[in-house]
Design a protein around this motif. Sequence first.
Motif, PDB file in Angstrom:
ATOM      1  N   ALA A  46      33.175  44.569  29.889  1.00 47.39           N
ATOM      2  CA  ALA A  46      34.021  45.631  29.349  1.00 47.39           C
ATOM      3  C   ALA A  46      34.592  46.516  30.447  1.00 47.39           C
ATOM      4  O   ALA A  46      35.757  46.938  30.376  1.00 47.39           O
ATOM      5  N   TYR A  47      33.813  46.816  31.495  1.00 46.60           N
ATOM      6  CA  TYR A  47      34.291  47.719  32.539  1.00 46.60           C
ATOM      7  C   TYR A  47      35.322  47.038  33.431  1.00 46.60           C
ATOM      8  O   TYR A  47      36.262  47.685  33.908  1.00 46.60           O
ATOM      9  N   ALA A  48      35.169  45.752  33.690  1.00 43.18           N
ATOM     10  CA  ALA A  48      36.181  45.030  34.457  1.00 43.18           C
ATOM     11  C   ALA A  48      37.492  44.980  33.687  1.00 43.18           C
ATOM     12  O   ALA A  48      38.573  45.177  34.262  1.00 43.18           O
ATOM     13  N   GLN A  49      37.407  44.737  32.390  1.00 45.89           N
ATOM     14  CA  GLN A  49      38.616  44.712  31.575  1.00 45.89           C
ATOM     15  C   GLN A  49      39.255  46.096  31.516  1.00 45.89           C
ATOM     16  O   GLN A  49      40.485  46.229  31.561  1.00 45.89           O
ATOM     17  N   LYS A  50      38.440  47.144  31.452  1.00 41.99           N
ATOM     18  CA  LYS A  50      38.991  48.490  31.426  1.00 41.99           C
ATOM     19  C   LYS A  50      39.699  48.821  32.733  1.00 41.99           C
ATOM     20  O   LYS A  50      40.754  49.462  32.738  1.00 41.99           O
ATOM     21  N   PHE A  51      39.136  48.385  33.859  1.00 44.72           N
ATOM     22  CA  PHE A  51      39.778  48.650  35.143  1.00 44.72           C
ATOM     23  C   PHE A  51      41.167  48.013  35.207  1.00 44.72           C
ATOM     24  O   PHE A  51      42.124  48.624  35.709  1.00 44.72           O
ATOM     25  N   LEU A  52      41.305  46.795  34.686  1.00 42.41           N
ATOM     26  CA  LEU A  52      42.618  46.157  34.688  1.00 42.41           C
ATOM     27  C   LEU A  52      43.601  46.929  33.804  1.00 42.41           C
ATOM     28  O   LEU A  52      44.776  47.080  34.162  1.00 42.41           O
ATOM     29  N   ARG A  53      43.137  47.406  32.657  1.00 34.69           N
ATOM     30  CA  ARG A  53      44.018  48.197  31.794  1.00 34.69           C
ATOM     31  C   ARG A  53      44.393  49.515  32.467  1.00 34.69           C
ATOM     32  O   ARG A  53      45.544  49.976  32.358  1.00 34.69           O
ATOM     33  N   MET A  54      43.445  50.134  33.163  1.00 40.63           N
ATOM     34  CA  MET A  54      43.754  51.366  33.888  1.00 40.63           C
ATOM     35  C   MET A  54      44.795  51.113  34.975  1.00 40.63           C
ATOM     36  O   MET A  54      45.679  51.945  35.201  1.00 40.63           O
ATOM     37  N   ASN A 310      14.664  55.621  30.214  1.00 41.20           N
ATOM     38  CA  ASN A 310      15.363  55.618  31.508  1.00 41.20           C
ATOM     39  C   ASN A 310      16.568  54.686  31.515  1.00 41.20           C
ATOM     40  O   ASN A 310      17.238  54.548  32.541  1.00 41.20           O
ATOM     41  N   HIS A 311      16.826  54.031  30.382  1.00 39.53           N
ATOM     42  CA  HIS A 311      17.903  53.039  30.356  1.00 39.53           C
ATOM     43  C   HIS A 311      19.263  53.661  30.669  1.00 39.53           C
ATOM     44  O   HIS A 311      20.029  53.130  31.479  1.00 39.53           O
ATOM     45  N   ALA A 312      19.571  54.790  30.033  1.00 40.29           N
ATOM     46  CA  ALA A 312      20.887  55.401  30.214  1.00 40.29           C
ATOM     47  C   ALA A 312      21.122  55.802  31.663  1.00 40.29           C
ATOM     48  O   ALA A 312      22.196  55.548  32.230  1.00 40.29           O
ATOM     49  N   ILE A 319      26.835  51.743  37.064  1.00 45.54           N
ATOM     50  CA  ILE A 319      28.276  51.956  36.878  1.00 45.54           C
ATOM     51  C   ILE A 319      28.832  52.786  38.033  1.00 45.54           C
ATOM     52  O   ILE A 319      29.977  52.591  38.456  1.00 45.54           O
ATOM     53  N   HIS A 320      28.036  53.719  38.560  1.00 46.24           N
ATOM     54  CA  HIS A 320      28.444  54.473  39.748  1.00 46.24           C
ATOM     55  C   HIS A 320      28.773  53.511  40.888  1.00 46.24           C
ATOM     56  O   HIS A 320      29.799  53.664  41.571  1.00 46.24           O
ATOM     57  N   SER A 332      35.950  58.246  35.330  1.00 49.50           N
ATOM     58  CA  SER A 332      37.145  57.510  34.911  1.00 49.50           C
ATOM     59  C   SER A 332      36.776  56.146  34.361  1.00 49.50           C
ATOM     60  O   SER A 332      37.306  55.721  33.330  1.00 49.50           O
ATOM     61  N   LEU A 333      35.863  55.459  35.040  1.00 46.61           N
ATOM     62  CA  LEU A 333      35.502  54.116  34.608  1.00 46.61           C
ATOM     63  C   LEU A 333      34.595  54.147  33.388  1.00 46.61           C
ATOM     64  O   LEU A 333      34.775  53.358  32.450  1.00 46.61           O
ATOM     65  N   ALA A 334      33.619  55.051  33.374  1.00 47.63           N
ATOM     66  CA  ALA A 334      32.643  55.089  32.283  1.00 47.63           C
ATOM     67  C   ALA A 334      33.134  55.881  31.083  1.00 47.63           C
ATOM     68  O   ALA A 334      32.589  55.729  29.987  1.00 47.63           O
ATOM     69  N   GLY A 335      34.156  56.730  31.275  1.00 42.70           N
ATOM     70  CA  GLY A 335      34.581  57.599  30.188  1.00 42.70           C
ATOM     71  C   GLY A 335      33.565  58.665  29.852  1.00 42.70           C
ATOM     72  O   GLY A 335      33.552  59.201  28.749  1.00 42.70           O
TER      73      GLY A 335
END
Length: 505
Positions: A46-54, A310-312, A319-320, A332-335
Amino acid sequence: IRKYAAANISRSNSDWVTISATSNYETQTSITALRARARQMCRDDAYAQKFLRMAESNVIGSQGIQLDPRAKKPRGKNQGTLHRELNDRVKTAFWEWGSDPKACSSSGKLDLVAQQKLFIRQFLRDGEVLVIKRPVGPWGIETLFLDPAWLDEYFTTINPRTGRRIIMSVEVDEYYRPQVYWLTPPGTDVLGVTSPQGRVPVAAEHVIHAFQCIDDESQTRGITYFHAGLVIGKNRHEYTKAVVVQAKMTAMMGGVIVPPEGDEAMAEKWLDPVTGEAIVPEVDVTPGSNWLLPPGYDYKDRDPKQPTQNHAEFERQLIHEIASALGLNYFSLAGDMDAVNYSSARVGLAEEREGLWRGLQEFVATHFLNDLFAAWLPAAVASGNLELSPEEIDLVRRPYWRPRGWDYVDPLKEITADVMGLENGLLTFSGILARRGLDLRDHLETVKQDREMFDELGVPYPEFSAKKQTQPKETPPSEEDTAPKDKKRELTIGHDAEYVDDFVS
């Protein structure tokens, strides 16, 4: 002993490389796997796809990077001023060509804005973009985007006819300038039809091969933009999937029934009175149900405790790292806007826009649009779609490109700063509007049209003061200000001085 600590070899760093290779060798041994893994990541993560959309949104935008010709009059009393009629003529013709997918694309699917979006997506995902400029069509030029796999990574040899090196299907001269591209059909298509094999040479003047040199100028192929974040992205994806599987198992399986210790055959002794068959104990977890276990049996909950507390935080750290590899801010990436305010968002977005998005805008303009316009201009003139004299062609052959801009993060503070910059001669209207992707002339024409519409409808146009003086708020005097003079202490030129009058005298 006398060498750098990082050059020492020990058991703890024995897997650290100690021999460097050329950029082309490292690329050739890695490019196929990196491209395949980056494509898989962009499909599933999902994050790779979001980066392309960004990237599509921030680099290209809904209107695309637009042509902004700035040819100037070469002679006469208005010499050096913008040749507006010529600029508008070229701009209109380029828009007519680029807005018609059937005119500018060999497949008839992509207008120029869609081509720009595909360009930035392929560049980030694959690390390189391969476009053929075909001298066909009503305008004399069409584009065809090819998969970079058309350049066989393992075709490296010497051309016996020219004596030039062919490095990963790119034939270069002694200065590594591409001369010929050797295209090889990449294999079997979706219908199982195998493409006819055989390499086709295409002169470099008909090819746009865009990639970023990250090592040196000898580099002939590009590496995916995701290369530094692929490993951590794969680990995050697999970790999250495992946590979800564990949570699903917990939700679907309440626990297990344990037979009495030392009597595993107890279930066989608990027989159905009708059929005489052994009954396997089961627990009905329907809401409001009551159940009874056979004598000696015990019930134990199965709780793998996923996700943990501790998962979150752990996923946030992953993600950082991914955001850092891509040049983005974490929020920006994580929203995730929890720890962001106007000030921190403005600083972070300013760095992101200048360091990443504007750099990519410049890359698209330099490595795609400039090359494309240089081929389009003579083709449009030769096809009769654009009438230009040889002098006019020379005036407009070096265009400017106007990319999209961004709205203010903190409008009140930023607009106030812009107004102060205008008042003090530090900023210009053109510069301020350009940051937002606007052209000064278009802006003024829009203002003129607005005024004319107000007049046409008989509505008074609202007039705003160009400068509003704001009086600073008066603060009540402090005890120190109202204290006797001999008790004052003042910080003067970095020194703590008593009795200011004596100090000055």
